[in-house]
Design a protein around this motif. Sequence first.
Motif, PDB file in Angstrom:
ATOM      1  N   HIS A 203     -10.496   6.699   9.078  1.00  0.00           N
ATOM      2  CA  HIS A 203     -11.292   5.494   8.877  1.00  0.00           C
ATOM      3  C   HIS A 203     -11.297   5.140   7.402  1.00  0.00           C
ATOM      4  N   PRO A 204     -11.136   3.870   7.062  1.00  0.00           N
ATOM      5  CA  PRO A 204     -11.132   3.480   5.648  1.00  0.00           C
ATOM      6  C   PRO A 204     -12.519   3.625   5.032  1.00  0.00           C
ATOM      7  N   THR A 205     -12.553   3.900   3.754  1.00  0.00           N
ATOM      8  CA  THR A 205     -13.823   3.998   3.043  1.00  0.00           C
ATOM      9  C   THR A 205     -14.367   2.599   2.787  1.00  0.00           C
ATOM     10  N   ARG A 206     -15.639   2.557   2.444  1.00  0.00           N
ATOM     11  CA  ARG A 206     -16.277   1.258   2.216  1.00  0.00           C
ATOM     12  C   ARG A 206     -15.745   0.555   0.972  1.00  0.00           C
ATOM     13  N   ASN A 207     -15.120   1.312   0.092  1.00  0.00           N
ATOM     14  CA  ASN A 207     -14.563   0.672  -1.108  1.00  0.00           C
ATOM     15  C   ASN A 207     -13.470  -0.316  -0.761  1.00  0.00           C
ATOM     16  N   TYR A 208     -12.850  -0.133   0.403  1.00  0.00           N
ATOM     17  CA  TYR A 208     -11.767  -1.016   0.799  1.00  0.00           C
ATOM     18  C   TYR A 208     -12.255  -2.218   1.600  1.00  0.00           C
ATOM     19  N   ASP A 209     -13.564  -2.431   1.611  1.00  0.00           N
ATOM     20  CA  ASP A 209     -14.120  -3.638   2.205  1.00  0.00           C
ATOM     21  C   ASP A 209     -14.326  -4.732   1.158  1.00  0.00           C
ATOM     22  N   ALA A 212     -11.910  -8.160  -3.492  1.00  0.00           N
ATOM     23  CA  ALA A 212     -11.195  -8.094  -4.772  1.00  0.00           C
ATOM     24  C   ALA A 212     -10.099  -7.036  -4.750  1.00  0.00           C
ATOM     25  N   MET A 213     -10.274  -6.007  -3.922  1.00  0.00           N
ATOM     26  CA  MET A 213      -9.255  -4.975  -3.828  1.00  0.00           C
ATOM     27  C   MET A 213      -7.966  -5.519  -3.213  1.00  0.00           C
ATOM     28  N   ASP A 218       0.221  -5.191  -2.723  1.00  0.00           N
ATOM     29  CA  ASP A 218       1.497  -5.899  -2.572  1.00  0.00           C
ATOM     30  C   ASP A 218       1.648  -6.358  -1.116  1.00  0.00           C
ATOM     31  N   LEU A 219       2.752  -7.060  -0.842  1.00  0.00           N
ATOM     32  CA  LEU A 219       2.939  -7.631   0.483  1.00  0.00           C
ATOM     33  C   LEU A 219       3.032  -6.571   1.575  1.00  0.00           C
ATOM     34  N   ASP A 220       3.771  -5.484   1.312  1.00  0.00           N
ATOM     35  CA  ASP A 220       3.918  -4.451   2.332  1.00  0.00           C
ATOM     36  C   ASP A 220       2.570  -3.867   2.744  1.00  0.00           C
ATOM     37  N   THR A 221       1.703  -3.666   1.763  1.00  0.00           N
ATOM     38  CA  THR A 221       0.386  -3.121   2.067  1.00  0.00           C
ATOM     39  C   THR A 221      -0.438  -4.104   2.885  1.00  0.00           C
ATOM     40  N   LEU A 222      -0.361  -5.373   2.529  1.00  0.00           N
ATOM     41  CA  LEU A 222      -1.111  -6.386   3.272  1.00  0.00           C
ATOM     42  C   LEU A 222      -0.611  -6.485   4.720  1.00  0.00           C
ATOM     43  N   PHE A 223       0.711  -6.450   4.886  1.00  0.00           N
ATOM     44  CA  PHE A 223       1.259  -6.507   6.237  1.00  0.00           C
ATOM     45  C   PHE A 223       0.876  -5.256   7.046  1.00  0.00           C
ATOM     46  N   PHE A 224       0.897  -4.111   6.388  1.00  0.00           N
ATOM     47  CA  PHE A 224       0.526  -2.879   7.073  1.00  0.00           C
ATOM     48  C   PHE A 224      -0.921  -2.939   7.548  1.00  0.00           C
ATOM     49  N   ILE A 225      -1.813  -3.417   6.685  1.00  0.00           N
ATOM     50  CA  ILE A 225      -3.221  -3.516   7.071  1.00  0.00           C
ATOM     51  C   ILE A 225      -3.391  -4.495   8.219  1.00  0.00           C
ATOM     52  N   GLN A 235      -8.363  -6.287   8.412  1.00  0.00           N
ATOM     53  CA  GLN A 235      -7.323  -7.193   8.888  1.00  0.00           C
ATOM     54  C   GLN A 235      -7.650  -8.634   8.501  1.00  0.00           C
ATOM     55  N   HIS A 236      -8.907  -9.010   8.603  1.00  0.00           N
ATOM     56  CA  HIS A 236      -9.323 -10.348   8.202  1.00  0.00           C
ATOM     57  C   HIS A 236      -9.051 -10.590   6.720  1.00  0.00           C
ATOM     58  N   LEU A 237      -9.384  -9.617   5.877  1.00  0.00           N
ATOM     59  CA  LEU A 237      -9.153  -9.779   4.438  1.00  0.00           C
ATOM     60  C   LEU A 237      -7.662  -9.838   4.118  1.00  0.00           C
TER      61      LEU A 237
END
Length: 304
Positions: A203-209, A212-213, A218-225, A235-237
């Motif tokens: 489960h992701p930590t709350r820091n990743y909510d 601004a993060m 990068d694009l690969d990370t955004l697509f992975f999420i 996923q919404h972010l």
Amino acid sequence: FTTVLIRNVPLAAEGQDMSRQWLDGAGLAGWYDFFLYLPGDRSRGREACALVNFKTVEAAQSCVDTLNGRSGRAAGAAAEESSDVSVAPTRFQGLEQCIEHVSNSEARTAANLPANLPASVASSEPGALSMASMAGMAGMAGLPSSTLEAGALSPRRQQALQLLSASHRHLPLASDSRRNRRYVPRNPYVHMDSLGQAAYPMHPTRNYDDPAMFEKYDLDTLFFIFYYQQGSYQQHLAAKELKKLSWRYHTKYLTWFQRHEEPRMTMTEYERGQYVYFDHDSCWCQRIKKDFTFEYQYLEDEPM
């Protein structure tokens, strides 16, 4: 009174559905809870009728004032083919009486109804079964239709009809045939350590909510999420950040597209040109699609 018999229903409004639309078009939509179309026989000079029960006395009186005396002749028809519409109260009144008289063959003549009155009942409420439909399905289920007309059903047959009615109310919708928009990995795998526990946080930590993060990813990370955090706030972010980077989600192909150049053709319903799309299903990379037509109906344009 609330129950009326409409005689000389126009020929253009033949059938249960068309006659109902004709009545709704007269400004009476939603005012009745029982509607039964009685087909006529032109060769025998028998006019088409409709048995209607309204929810209030005022609605029934409005029907009389609106339809009584209206011409029932279709455009271009001879004058002798049809006469004016007439509306009159029936001898029995109320929804329960309508169902009882129509479903009981011995009581069909109790209210001066036509002799060809079928044993069918149609409610104006969505999802209700007509008696004709139930009789037809009863035949398919091996139940004699005469049992329905007589009104003597055994508990087993009553349960069978109730099940048929319930299945009719839950018919598949057109949207049920659409492709599932949730992405499911082909080979999901969770790496376990020597203790049999997941070797990495599940489960992701709350820091990743923090939005601004996501501006730093990068694009690969955004697509992975986006593809591996289905239904989550992350996923919404990720989708919100991808849209900031001029990526657009295609709801038919379930992938992200971006213009590689200005479209060569732009119409009201689509645009055509060269696009970059993210291939998440086979190689997890960006590919170029030449001469691609992007239809706007498949554009995910919900506000983020």
